[in-house]
Design a protein around this motif. Structure first.
Motif, PDB file in Angstrom:
ATOM      1  N   ARG A 454      -9.923   3.296   2.466  1.00 37.87           N
ATOM      2  CA  ARG A 454     -10.960   2.605   1.687  1.00 37.87           C
ATOM      3  C   ARG A 454     -10.488   1.265   1.163  1.00 37.87           C
ATOM      4  O   ARG A 454     -11.017   0.733   0.197  1.00 37.87           O
ATOM      5  CB  ARG A 454     -11.417   3.488   0.528  1.00 37.87           C
ATOM      6  N   ALA A 455      -9.401   0.778   1.751  1.00 40.29           N
ATOM      7  CA  ALA A 455      -8.842  -0.530   1.386  1.00 40.29           C
ATOM      8  C   ALA A 455      -8.223  -0.539  -0.010  1.00 40.29           C
ATOM      9  O   ALA A 455      -8.080  -1.586  -0.627  1.00 40.29           O
ATOM     10  CB  ALA A 455      -9.885  -1.641   1.521  1.00 40.29           C
ATOM     11  N   GLU A 456      -7.860   0.655  -0.503  1.00 42.12           N
ATOM     12  CA  GLU A 456      -7.167   0.720  -1.795  1.00 42.12           C
ATOM     13  C   GLU A 456      -5.662   0.748  -1.548  1.00 42.12           C
ATOM     14  O   GLU A 456      -5.203   1.404  -0.613  1.00 42.12           O
ATOM     15  CB  GLU A 456      -7.541   2.014  -2.540  1.00 42.12           C
ATOM     16  N   PRO A 457      -4.888   0.067  -2.400  1.00 40.21           N
ATOM     17  CA  PRO A 457      -3.429   0.135  -2.268  1.00 40.21           C
ATOM     18  C   PRO A 457      -2.940   1.576  -2.375  1.00 40.21           C
ATOM     19  O   PRO A 457      -3.446   2.347  -3.192  1.00 40.21           O
ATOM     20  CB  PRO A 457      -2.930  -0.683  -3.459  1.00 40.21           C
ATOM     21  N   THR A 458      -1.989   1.932  -1.507  1.00 40.85           N
ATOM     22  CA  THR A 458      -1.488   3.296  -1.490  1.00 40.85           C
ATOM     23  C   THR A 458      -0.005   3.272  -1.140  1.00 40.85           C
ATOM     24  O   THR A 458       0.546   2.204  -0.876  1.00 40.85           O
ATOM     25  CB  THR A 458      -2.295   4.132  -0.466  1.00 40.85           C
ATOM     26  N   ASP A 459       0.632   4.462  -1.156  1.00 43.57           N
ATOM     27  CA  ASP A 459       2.069   4.494  -0.872  1.00 43.57           C
ATOM     28  C   ASP A 459       2.391   4.613   0.599  1.00 43.57           C
ATOM     29  O   ASP A 459       3.484   4.287   1.037  1.00 43.57           O
ATOM     30  CB  ASP A 459       2.729   5.658  -1.623  1.00 43.57           C
ATOM     31  N   LYS A 460       1.432   5.155   1.359  1.00 39.86           N
ATOM     32  CA  LYS A 460       1.651   5.256   2.788  1.00 39.86           C
ATOM     33  C   LYS A 460       0.346   4.955   3.482  1.00 39.86           C
ATOM     34  O   LYS A 460      -0.661   5.619   3.229  1.00 39.86           O
ATOM     35  CB  LYS A 460       2.139   6.664   3.163  1.00 39.86           C
ATOM     36  N   GLY A 461       0.329   3.942   4.322  1.00 44.79           N
ATOM     37  CA  GLY A 461      -0.919   3.573   4.973  1.00 44.79           C
ATOM     38  C   GLY A 461      -0.757   2.360   5.859  1.00 44.79           C
ATOM     39  O   GLY A 461       0.332   2.093   6.371  1.00 44.79           O
ATOM     40  N   ALA A 462      -1.853   1.634   6.018  1.00 40.64           N
ATOM     41  CA  ALA A 462      -1.869   0.505   6.941  1.00 40.64           C
ATOM     42  C   ALA A 462      -1.163  -0.714   6.345  1.00 40.64           C
ATOM     43  O   ALA A 462      -1.372  -1.066   5.189  1.00 40.64           O
ATOM     44  CB  ALA A 462      -3.313   0.139   7.265  1.00 40.64           C
ATOM     45  N   VAL A 463      -0.341  -1.352   7.151  1.00 46.62           N
ATOM     46  CA  VAL A 463       0.336  -2.582   6.730  1.00 46.62           C
ATOM     47  C   VAL A 463      -0.626  -3.747   6.951  1.00 46.62           C
ATOM     48  O   VAL A 463      -1.096  -3.972   8.066  1.00 46.62           O
ATOM     49  CB  VAL A 463       1.623  -2.810   7.551  1.00 46.62           C
TER      50      VAL A 463
END
Ligand code: WT7
Length: 662
Positions: A454-463
């Protein structure tokens, strides 16, 4: 005073940091720079642009113009990459080595090209290009090995504003043809051949058919190995027959910062490679900055990058980066294992290299086959080690650090892409920290982030990259603005660049930013021995075999290459699996793409797991190969086929697959 053997790092709390000596030496050592640069990102780049490169006219209309997702930087100002790599150094560095070339054959002497030599040869080559009708904005394709003439030819293109499009020699003639065709290039620069693993590998004689097909107007051939290739009258010319009869001087063209500097084809998610466009000005500024800061590149350094010119690393750091700074770069023609696994260590020792830049895949091979060989060489000249192309596993990192770096040198794990033009994320030598398996933080003032769906900053996800960006990023995909939007600027809208990679935010920190770890690709791209390959491209190649009905290609883990292409092949009615057929498939891949893409595994199967709409579910194939959990098998309309696949690959993962026992 010699710095040999200096302790450039120290260990604190289980992590490595620069030592006082390194902090003193480094161009940047105050982490405050990260914050500072972010406060005024555009001014940061403008200052670097003025400080690091020479402009004919630096009165740009604006620093950056952003019409999402399209950028322009420094437009209106004029410069030239060839001028910055040669002319501006010529007064004080005429006799300084620019390129030290190590041929592969042991009975051949190394060759040194000074800045004076480069100046002379590049001007001649530029006039040869002009004589043959090459003009500003024309695409010139290269299929060239690692020989000095390749550097000269690239700089000659830059000098007159022609776009080089360099194709790696381990791609096939057919792959060269496709790239020439897409770029509309009328000229090919190649060599008769080159040396690899003690043998002469032909180039010119293999490319003749492709030249016919694209209707090439001219082909310049460098004689490297005395192979006496077939030459077509009027079209093919030996460089040696042309270069002395042309005018010997050629001024560097004043190019706009926003002119295109070169094209470089790279694999994408469709079968067709993308011509990545890089600009003259922005690319140069970023190449100059990253070269200086990431490798802490000083005037008396000897830089050794093993990257081939056919890849972006070869462009930016084997060639342009060191020369922009008037430095010395080491080029090696051949294979790391010829005549034995000590060749690279010999080259470092012999030339007293201060930086060494290579890919984890090569290091893994060297660990596996010659773990203690670096001990036989004096590598104390080294100050900084670099890694690029894929994540480096902690074990290989430790070996690199201890055996090659003698426990003295930082490893800069540099994360970037063909599209970014230069390094955009790493730990800097003067600041650290250096953590095995962790790449680092963005170069100031670039803004990398890790986002969830959802385009929220997270600890593991898309760069992703958000504003501020770097002026070195791609200016688009040649002739395909739609592809540019779709591949990079659609997942999170047109203001956020999606890299295609997955990353993790770590607990380590510098300058108020957390270090990132890069996990790997989230899309269907493979990284085979650090080389990016598109699965769709390979599938198209396999489909050229008549007996093939359907094919899915996924990466299979490999202990040296990282991954290798694994092919799941369904045959047409009446065709039978056989070794002969496997052979034809391998040949087809080598013909259509090149030896670089040689399949690691071919499985003949009766069916492939598909969605209701008929799309192959690669996730299942990957999980089977990696012995991982497959998840809900009912997402396939034909889950019963998984039993056969599990048998074929010898699945030993945790998931229960009906009818199959490992
Ligand atoms: C892909 C780009 C950058 C020049 C060489 C490859 C992977 C690159 C790292 C690294 C983890 C890395 C990514 C990226 N990659 N460097 N230090 N750690 N992964 O250029 O062919 O454009 O491939 O290489 O997956 O997206 P490329």
């Amino acid at each position: 005073m010699s710095e040999k053997g200096t302790q450039w790092i120290e260990k604190k709390d289980g992590v490595y940091w620069p030592s006082e000596k390194m902090k003193e030496k480094a161009f940047v050592s105050d982490p405050g720079i990260y914050r500072e640069a972010k406060e005024n990102p555009k001014e940061f780049w403008a200052e670097r642009a003025k400080e690091l490169i020479d402009w004919f006219d630096d009165d740009w209309n604006y620093i950056q113009k952003w019409n999402p997702p399209f950028f322009r930087w420094f437009e209106g100002a004029t410069t030239n990459l060839s001028y910055n790599c040669i002319d501006r150094h010529i007064d004080d560095k005429k006799d300084k080595p620019a390129i030290i070339w190590e041929p592969e054959p042991l009975d051949e002497e190394k060759k040194v090209l000074t800045y004076g030599d480069l100046h002379r040869e590049v001007q001649k080559f530029a006039n040869v290009l002009k004589e043959l009708g090459v003009e500003k904005g024309d695409a010139v394709t290269f299929w060239m090995p690692m020989i000095p003439e390749t550097a000269v030819a690239a700089l000659a293109c830059q000098r007159i504003g022609a776009w080089h499009s360099i194709v790696y020699t381990a791609f096939s003639p057919e792959a060269v043809r496709k790239r020439m065709d897409d770029a509309g290039s009328k000229m090919l620069i190649t060599a008769d051949g080159f040396y690899r693993r003690g043998k002469a590998v032909e180039l010119k004689d293999r490319i003749n058919g492709a030249l016919e097909k694209v209707d090439a107007e001219s082909c310049i051939v460098v004689n490297r190995a005395d192979l006496e290739p077939e030459m077509v009258d009027g079209r093919d010319h030996f460089l040696s027959n042309l270069k002395d009869s042309v005018d010997q001087s050629c001024e560097a063209e004043e190019l706009d910062a926003e002119d295109i500097g070169f094209l470089l084809y790279t694999s994408g998610t469709t079968g067709k490679p993308k011509g990545i466009k890089h600009s003259v000005g922005g690319y140069m500024v970023q190449a100059a900055l990253s070269m200086k800061w990431v490798f802490d590149f000083h005037d008396d350094d000897i830089f050794y990058s093993t990257a081939d010119i056919g890849w972006i690393t070869g462009h930016t750091y084997t060639l342009y980066g060191p020369l922009i700074h008037g430095g010395t770069t080491v080029w090696y023609e051949g294979s790391p294992d010829y005549p034995n696994l000590e060749r690279w260590w010999e080259i470092i020792e012999e030339n007293e290299a201060t930086q060494f830049y290579t890919a984890p895949t090569a290091l893994r091979m060297l660990v596996k086959m010659g773990k203690d060989l670096p001990d036989k060489h004096d590598l104390s000249s080294l100050r900084i080690l670099g890694s690029v192309g894929e994540p480096i596993d902690p074990e290989t990192w430790e070996w690199y650090f201890n055996k090659v770096g003698g426990g003295r040198c930082p490893i800069v794990d540099t994360y970037w892409q063909t599209e970014t033009g230069g390094i955009l994320l790493t730990s800097l030598p003067g600041m650290g920290p250096f953590v095995p398996g962790v790449a680092g933080v963005p170069l100031p003032p670039v803004n990398y982030d890790i986002l969830d769906e959802r385009a929220e900053p997270t600890d593991k996800g898309a760069v992703v990259i958000k504003e501020p960006f770097s002026p070195g990023m791609l200016r688009g995909v040649y002739k395909s603005p739609d592809k540019y939007k779709e591949e990079y600027w659609s997942r999170y809208g047109d203001k956020i660049y999606f890299s295609g990679d997955e990353g993790i935010v770590t607990e380590y920190e510098v300058g108020g930013q957390k270090l990132l770890k890069i996990v790997g690709r989230m899309d269907d791209l493979l990284e085979v021995a650090g080389h990016r390959l598109g699965t769709a491209e390979l599938e198209d190649a396999v489909q050229t075999v008549d007996e093939v009905a359907e094919v899915a290609v996924v990466g299979k883990p490999h202990d040296v290459k990282g991954e290798v292409p694994a092919l799941f092949v369904m045959l047409i009615e009446g065709a039978e699996p056989s070794d002969g057929l496997k052979d034809s498939i391998v040949k087809a891949v080598r013909r259509e793409v090149g030896p670089v893409a040689t399949p690691g595994e071919i499985y003949f199967v009766n069916d492939l797991p598909e969605t209701e709409s008929g799309k192959v579910i690669r996730r299942f194939l990957r999980s089977l190969l990696e012995d991982e959990e497959l998840g809900d098998m009912r997402t396939a309309k034909n889950p019963e086929c998984l039993k056969e696949l599990a048998e074929k690959v010898g699945y030993s993962g945790p998931q229960e697959i009906p009818g199959y026992s490992s």
